[in-house]
Scaffold this motif. Structure first.
Motif, short mmCIF file in Angstrom:
data_model
loop_
_atom_site.label_atom_id
_atom_site.label_comp_id
_atom_site.label_asym_id
_atom_site.label_seq_id
_atom_site.Cartn_x
_atom_site.Cartn_y
_atom_site.Cartn_z
N LEU A 234 0.17 -1.59 -12.07
CA LEU A 234 1.20 -2.64 -11.75
C LEU A 234 2.28 -2.93 -12.78
CD1 LEU A 234 -0.82 -5.76 -10.69
CD2 LEU A 234 0.96 -4.60 -9.15
N ARG B 94 6.38 1.19 -14.76
CA ARG B 94 7.87 1.14 -14.25
C ARG B 94 8.18 2.17 -12.98
NH1 ARG B 94 11.37 -1.84 -16.74
NH2 ARG B 94 10.99 -2.54 -19.04
N GLU C 291 13.24 -0.86 -9.27
CA GLU C 291 13.51 -2.00 -10.27
C GLU C 291 14.07 -3.09 -9.88
OE1 GLU C 291 13.05 -2.15 -13.80
OE2 GLU C 291 11.58 -1.03 -13.55
N ALA D 219 14.83 -4.14 -6.42
CA ALA D 219 14.47 -4.37 -5.15
C ALA D 219 14.81 -5.81 -4.47
CB ALA D 219 13.17 -3.84 -4.69
N SER D 220 15.03 -6.69 -5.36
CA SER D 220 15.12 -8.23 -4.93
C SER D 220 16.40 -8.23 -4.27
CB SER D 220 15.00 -9.06 -6.00
OG SER D 220 15.83 -8.93 -6.91
N ALA E 141 -0.85 -8.92 -15.31
CA ALA E 141 -0.07 -7.60 -14.82
C ALA E 141 1.07 -8.27 -13.65
CB ALA E 141 -0.94 -6.64 -14.60
N TYR F 35 5.04 -8.08 -13.29
CA TYR F 35 5.62 -7.27 -12.27
C TYR F 35 6.54 -8.30 -11.27
CZ TYR F 35 6.04 -4.55 -7.94
OH TYR F 35 6.68 -4.00 -7.14
N ARG G 274 9.75 -8.99 -13.28
CA ARG G 274 10.68 -7.99 -13.20
C ARG G 274 11.33 -7.78 -11.93
NH1 ARG G 274 7.41 -2.92 -15.09
NH2 ARG G 274 7.03 -3.85 -17.08
N SER G 275 10.59 -7.60 -11.03
CA SER G 275 11.35 -7.51 -9.79
C SER G 275 12.00 -8.83 -8.97
CB SER G 275 10.18 -7.00 -8.70
OG SER G 275 9.30 -8.01 -8.67
N ARG G 276 11.78 -9.91 -9.48
CA ARG G 276 12.48 -11.13 -8.69
C ARG G 276 13.12 -11.74 -9.89
NH1 ARG G 276 9.79 -12.60 -4.16
NH2 ARG G 276 8.84 -10.96 -3.03
N GLY H 62 9.81 -8.20 -0.15
CA GLY H 62 10.68 -8.24 -1.17
C GLY H 62 12.03 -7.55 -0.76
#
Lengths: 169, 101
Positions: free
Chosen positions: A158, A161, A166, A168-169, B79, B83, B86-88, B101
Motif C-alpha cells: 500500500l 508509489r 498518483e 487519480a482522484s 498504510a 494511501y 496521497r490519492s484523495r 476512485g
C-alpha cells in the motif's frame, strides 16, 4: 490498598481516554492515549500479569503509538503551527495525568503486590507465561507470525508509489 | 482477585463504549483508528480480568495474541490512511462516498 489503587487507576485511564477522544489535534489525542495505555499496563500488573504489562508498554505505548505519530506527521506536517493550543493552563491535564500515573507506579513498586504472600494471589510469572504460550498455543503463535508477515507485506504494497496512479482522484 | 469481576467488566465496558462512540462520531480517520485501539484494549482488560478470576493462564495468553493482531491491523490501517491521503488528499471519512476512485 491494592483495591483502592485499582479504582484510582481506572479513573485515571477513563479520564485519559475521554480527554483523548475529545481532542481536535490528533497528536494531542495520541499523547493522551499513551497515558491511558500506560495506566492499563499498571492495571494488568495489579491483576497478576506482569509479563503482559511489560508487553503493553513496549508494544502499545511504545511501538504502535510511535507508528501513529509517524503517520500523523507524514500526512500533515504543519499540524503544530496550525493548531497550537493557547492558554496558560494547557499543561494542566497532561501534567496531572502524568504525575498521577507516576505516583501510582511508585506506590506499586513500594507495595510489591506480586511478591510471595502479597495481596495478588494469582500471578503468572514470565517463565510460566512462556511455557503456557509455547506448550498450549504453539500453533497460534505460528499463525500469528504469518498474520504479521501478511500485514508487513500489505503495508509495503500500500505504501509503494504507483506510477501514473498518483493523482487519480 | 483484588476487585470483583463485575467491576472490571463495568470498567472495560465503559472503555469499549467510549471507543465505539469515537468510531461512530468522529470524522477524522486517525481518531477513528484511535477509537478502535481503545476498544481492543477494553477487550484485553476483560481477558486479563477473566484470567485473574478463574486463575487460568489462557486469558493472558489471548490478551497477548490480541495485541499482536492489533499491531497487524493498525499497520495495515495506517498504510491505508497514507494511501488515501496521497490519492484523495483528505482523511475526512465523509468525503469517501464513492465506490470507484
Amino acid at each position: 490498598m491494592a483495591t483502592l489503587l485499582f479504582y484510582i487507576l481506572a479513573a485515571i485511564v477513563l479520564m485519559a481516554v475521554l480527554l483523548c477522544l475529545t481532542r481536535n489535534n490528533p497528536v494531542h489525542a495520541v499523547l493522551y492515549l499513551v497515558h491511558a495505555l500506560f495506566g492499563l499496563a499498571l492495571l494488568y500488573f495489579l491483576l497478576g500479569a506482569p509479563m503482559l504489562a511489560a508487553w503493553q508498554v513496549i508494544l502499545y505505548a511504545g511501538a504502535i503509538m510511535v507508528l501513529f505519530l509517524f503517520v500523523i506527521m507524514l500526512i500533515d506536517p504543519d499540524l503544530f503551527e496550525k493548531k497550537a493550543s493557547r492558554g496558560r493552563f494547557r499543561w494542566l491535564p497532561v501534567g496531572f495525568l502524568s504525575g498521577a500515573l507516576l505516583a501510582c507506579g511508585g506506590v506499586l513498586i513500594m507495595m510489591d503486590p506480586l511478591a510471595a504472600g502479597g495481596i495478588v494471589r494469582y500471578r503468572l510469572s514470565p517463565r510460566a507465561f512462556g511455557r503456557a504460550l509455547f506448550d498450549e498455543y504453539g500453533l497460534a503463535v505460528e499463525i500469528l507470525s504469518l498474520i504479521l508477515l501478511f500485514a508487513a507485506v500489505g503495508a509495503f504494497h500500500l505504501g509503494r508509489r504507483h506510477k501514473g496512479k498518483e493523482d487519480a482522484s | 482477585m483484588i476487585v470483583p469481576l463485575g467491576h472490571v467488566l463495568l470498567f472495560a465496558g465503559l472503555l469499549f463504549v467510549a471507543g465505539l462512540a469515537a468510531v461512530l462520531l468522529r470524522r477524522n480517520l486517525i481518531m477513528i483508528l484511535i477509537g478502535v485501539e481503545i476498544m481492543l484494549n477494553a477487550v484485553g482488560l476483560v481477558l486479563v480480568g477473566a484470567s485473574a478470576y478463574w486463575r487460568h493462564p489462557s486469558g493472558q495468553l489471548f490478551a497477548l495474541l490480541l495485541m499482536a493482531v492489533a499491531a497487524a491491523e493498525i499497520s495495515i490501517a495506517l498504510a491505508l490512511v497514507v494511501y488515501l491521503k496521497r490519492s484523495r488528499g483528505t482523511i475526512d471519512v465523509n468525503r469517501f462516498d464513492g465506490m470507484k476512485g
